[in-house]
Design a protein around this motif. Structure first.
Motif, PDB file in Angstrom:
ATOM      1  N   SER A  60       2.762  20.973   4.895  1.00  0.00           N
ATOM      2  CA  SER A  60       4.065  20.292   4.919  1.00  0.00           C
ATOM      3  C   SER A  60       4.643  20.320   6.322  1.00  0.00           C
ATOM      4  O   SER A  60       5.227  19.335   6.780  1.00  0.00           O
ATOM      5  N   LEU A  61       4.472  21.451   6.988  1.00  0.00           N
ATOM      6  CA  LEU A  61       4.977  21.572   8.361  1.00  0.00           C
ATOM      7  C   LEU A  61       4.254  20.568   9.278  1.00  0.00           C
ATOM      8  O   LEU A  61       4.879  19.900  10.107  1.00  0.00           O
ATOM      9  N   ALA A  62       2.936  20.469   9.069  1.00  0.00           N
ATOM     10  CA  ALA A  62       2.153  19.516   9.876  1.00  0.00           C
ATOM     11  C   ALA A  62       2.606  18.083   9.581  1.00  0.00           C
ATOM     12  O   ALA A  62       2.738  17.261  10.497  1.00  0.00           O
ATOM     13  N   LEU A  63       2.865  17.800   8.295  1.00  0.00           N
ATOM     14  CA  LEU A  63       3.330  16.456   7.931  1.00  0.00           C
ATOM     15  C   LEU A  63       4.675  16.157   8.598  1.00  0.00           C
ATOM     16  O   LEU A  63       4.855  15.098   9.205  1.00  0.00           O
ATOM     17  N   ILE A  64       5.606  17.099   8.495  1.00  0.00           N
ATOM     18  CA  ILE A  64       6.949  16.868   9.048  1.00  0.00           C
ATOM     19  C   ILE A  64       6.862  16.667  10.560  1.00  0.00           C
ATOM     20  O   ILE A  64       7.542  15.816  11.123  1.00  0.00           O
ATOM     21  N   SER A  80       5.257  10.255  14.498  1.00  0.00           N
ATOM     22  CA  SER A  80       4.095   9.723  15.222  1.00  0.00           C
ATOM     23  C   SER A  80       3.727   8.357  14.628  1.00  0.00           C
ATOM     24  O   SER A  80       4.343   7.897  13.674  1.00  0.00           O
ATOM     25  N   ASP A  81       2.690   7.731  15.190  1.00  0.00           N
ATOM     26  CA  ASP A  81       2.277   6.410  14.695  1.00  0.00           C
ATOM     27  C   ASP A  81       1.360   6.501  13.473  1.00  0.00           C
ATOM     28  O   ASP A  81       1.117   5.506  12.811  1.00  0.00           O
ATOM     29  N   TYR A  82       0.818   7.671  13.235  1.00  0.00           N
ATOM     30  CA  TYR A  82      -0.204   7.802  12.181  1.00  0.00           C
ATOM     31  C   TYR A  82       0.308   8.613  10.989  1.00  0.00           C
ATOM     32  O   TYR A  82      -0.457   9.170  10.224  1.00  0.00           O
ATOM     33  N   TRP A  83       1.637   8.651  10.794  1.00  0.00           N
ATOM     34  CA  TRP A  83       2.180   9.525   9.760  1.00  0.00           C
ATOM     35  C   TRP A  83       1.809   9.074   8.350  1.00  0.00           C
ATOM     36  O   TRP A  83       1.741   9.887   7.430  1.00  0.00           O
ATOM     37  N   GLY A  84       1.545   7.773   8.162  1.00  0.00           N
ATOM     38  CA  GLY A  84       1.194   7.265   6.827  1.00  0.00           C
ATOM     39  C   GLY A  84      -0.089   7.923   6.335  1.00  0.00           C
ATOM     40  O   GLY A  84      -0.172   8.401   5.195  1.00  0.00           O
ATOM     41  N   GLU A  85      -1.092   7.979   7.218  1.00  0.00           N
ATOM     42  CA  GLU A  85      -2.370   8.589   6.850  1.00  0.00           C
ATOM     43  C   GLU A  85      -2.189  10.091   6.599  1.00  0.00           C
ATOM     44  O   GLU A  85      -2.763  10.650   5.660  1.00  0.00           O
ATOM     45  N   VAL A  86      -1.365  10.727   7.443  1.00  0.00           N
ATOM     46  CA  VAL A  86      -1.111  12.172   7.272  1.00  0.00           C
ATOM     47  C   VAL A  86      -0.422  12.413   5.929  1.00  0.00           C
ATOM     48  O   VAL A  86      -0.727  13.379   5.221  1.00  0.00           O
ATOM     49  N   LEU A 113      -2.912  14.638  -1.111  1.00  0.00           N
ATOM     50  CA  LEU A 113      -4.204  15.144  -1.615  1.00  0.00           C
ATOM     51  C   LEU A 113      -4.221  16.670  -1.601  1.00  0.00           C
ATOM     52  O   LEU A 113      -4.716  17.307  -2.537  1.00  0.00           O
ATOM     53  N   LEU A 114      -3.635  17.242  -0.536  1.00  0.00           N
ATOM     54  CA  LEU A 114      -3.550  18.703  -0.451  1.00  0.00           C
ATOM     55  C   LEU A 114      -2.671  19.254  -1.577  1.00  0.00           C
ATOM     56  O   LEU A 114      -3.011  20.267  -2.205  1.00  0.00           O
ATOM     57  N   SER A 172      -2.978  -1.374   4.987  1.00  0.00           N
ATOM     58  CA  SER A 172      -3.620  -1.670   3.695  1.00  0.00           C
ATOM     59  C   SER A 172      -4.375  -0.438   3.169  1.00  0.00           C
ATOM     60  O   SER A 172      -4.402  -0.189   1.962  1.00  0.00           O
ATOM     61  N   GLU A 173      -4.962   0.352   4.071  1.00  0.00           N
ATOM     62  CA  GLU A 173      -5.640   1.579   3.612  1.00  0.00           C
ATOM     63  C   GLU A 173      -4.612   2.610   3.130  1.00  0.00           C
ATOM     64  O   GLU A 173      -4.859   3.349   2.186  1.00  0.00           O
ATOM     65  N   ILE A 174      -3.449   2.639   3.778  1.00  0.00           N
ATOM     66  CA  ILE A 174      -2.404   3.582   3.343  1.00  0.00           C
ATOM     67  C   ILE A 174      -1.904   3.181   1.953  1.00  0.00           C
ATOM     68  O   ILE A 174      -1.666   4.030   1.096  1.00  0.00           O
ATOM     69  N   ARG A 175      -1.774   1.875   1.742  1.00  0.00           N
ATOM     70  CA  ARG A 175      -1.344   1.417   0.415  1.00  0.00           C
ATOM     71  C   ARG A 175      -2.357   1.848  -0.652  1.00  0.00           C
ATOM     72  O   ARG A 175      -1.988   2.345  -1.712  1.00  0.00           O
TER      73      ARG A 175
END
Lengths: 241, 199
Positions: free
Chosen positions: A116-120, A125-131, A137-138, A200-203
């Motif tokens: 959660s800390l890593a997500l926050i 950042s630009d890649y937060w959707g994938e994170v 999943l975690l 589209s992959e995030i969706r």
């Protein structure tokens, strides 16, 4: 008197009486844990008690099963950093609401705390959707419903994994899953190790994790997915369209 | 007056914000000792308020008339609508005398945790008001909290299609605030909102 110190992420703040608040934290060692904060509705504590903030918590109670009192000190004000970004704010709230409604109380989940800390930290950042997808999943894995996205459930190979079985939560390769593609959930490329992410992959990822969160975590409690999680999924759908 | 009437009075007063049983007892005693000049006028004012105060259908303010006197005041600028969370916020802005437009009270903020969505807030009235050709600017005077800013972003997104400018209050160093006493979030907001000196 029982007492411990820990680091925690603020998950929820509920007014209690006129000035106090019951605060739920996701602690590194203690897991999701509530406590009463005297003056928690006051001006002094308002900047500290924003969801997503990292705090140093000191908890005291006479007996272990008491609600107990928290003394909190701000370690990092993540919420303020994200307030100008509407999408990150929705993702932050979705994550804290999922934690607060899905994690059992007083059970250590150090992995989800660090995740959660890593997500926050990644939310601006630009890649937060994938994170975010990887964080869900975690969460599923910590709750005992982890998905197996390493090998094909049908043949054991890990070549061209493209689907996930909604029944078993295991990956299925493109060739084995093609005849049943209408019944399987698409596996986003960035989770199979091949894709580059993107809207589209995030969706697809949101649909995948949303399906298993609903089926394994919320449906058994007769509750829908939190509204904020649905809003976040809608946001990704409209970005992908 | 029997003892139970006094107890009832103490019980009811103790339910008010800021009052506990001890302060309610002091207030009761004070009211009873000043029966003619305080208790009776207060009782009359309470009865009149219960009978007459209503919520303004336009802005959500409380007043003894509908529309409220702020909405009826022809001297206020109809081109400006200031959106606030609660009536207390409207009163605070009125006390400052800084704003001379119209108000819109939401009645709270969106809250993911409490499951409070747009339909629980007074937002449909805001969409209608913002469509009026006289309205040029909507000022979002919402709190600098996660819920407050989520609500602000939601309103901004919904109003984006309309020809109105959406602004929000500045955030930063408060009057009389020393930097070393400020929290990180306020300092961050202040730095983000910096502007040319003398501008």
């Amino acid at each position: 008197m029982i007492e411990w110190q820990d680091r925690g992420i603020v998950l929820a703040v509920k007014p209690h009486g006129e000035t106090a608040a019951v605060v739920h934290l996701l602690c590194e060692q203690q897991g999701r844990h509530a406590g009463l904060v005297a003056g928690g509705q006051g001006r002094r504590m308002a900047p500290v008690l924003q969801v997503g903030n990292l705090v140093q918590a000191s908890w005291r109670a006479r007996l272990p099963d008491h609600l107990g009192h928290y003394a909190l000190e701000l370690e990092h004000g993540y919420a303020a950093r994200l307030m100008n970004s509407p999408e990150s704010l929705i993702a932050l709230q979705s994550a804290v609401v999922l934690c607060d409604s899905a994690l059992p109380e007083r059970q250590s989940h150090a992995a989800i705390f660090h995740g959660s800390l890593a997500l926050i930290e990644a939310l601006d950042s630009d890649y937060w959707g994938e994170v975010y997808i990887k964080w869900e999943l975690l969460l599923l894995s910590e709750l005992g419903f982890g998905l197996d996205l390493e090998r094909c459930a049908a043949g054991g190979s890990n070549d061209h994994l493209a689907y996930v079985s909604p029944r078993s939560g295991r990956a299925v390769s493109l060739s084995a899953g093609e005849p049943y593609s209408h019944k399987l959930l698409p596996l986003p490329g960035f989770l199979a190790g091949g894709g580059e992410g993107g809207p589209s992959e995030i969706r697809q990822g949101m649909e995948l994790t949303g399906y298993f969160l609903e089926k394994n975590v919320f449906a058994p409690r007769d509750r829908p997915l939190p509204e904020i999680r649905t809003r976040l999924a809608q946001h990704f759908s409209s970005r992908a369209a | 007056m029997s003892l139970s009437d006094i107890d009832r009075m103490i019980q009811l007063l103790a339910r008010l914000p800021g009052l506990g049983p001890r302060s309610a007892r002091r207030a009761t005693l004070s009211l009873l000792q000043r029966r003619e000049d305080l208790l009776r006028p207060l009782a009359d004012a309470l009865v009149r308020a219960a009978d007459n105060i209503q919520q303004c259908e336009i802005c959500g303010n409380l007043d003894d008339s509908d529309p409220c006197r702020l909405c009826r005041d022809g001297r206020r600028d109809p081109a400006l609508i200031c959106v606030v969370e609660e009536i207390g916020d409207l009163w605070a802005l009125e006390r400052s005398g800084v704003f001379k437009g119209r108000y819109h009270v939401l009645g709270g903020t969106l809250s993911a945790l409490d499951g409070r969505g747009p339909e629980q807030l007074n937002l449909s009235g805001l969409w209608k008001r913002a469509e009026h050709p006289d309205v040029k600017e909507v000022v979002l005077a919402l709190s600098a909290t996660v819920d407050g800013q989520t609500t602000a972003h939601y309103i901004t997104e919904r109003l984006a299609e309309l020809p109105v400018e959406v602004t929000r209050l500045g955030q930063g160093v408060p009057v009389g605030g020393a930097l070393d006493y400020l929290d990180d979030g306020t300092l961050m907001a202040a730095f983000r909102a910096r502007r040319p000196a003398g501008g």
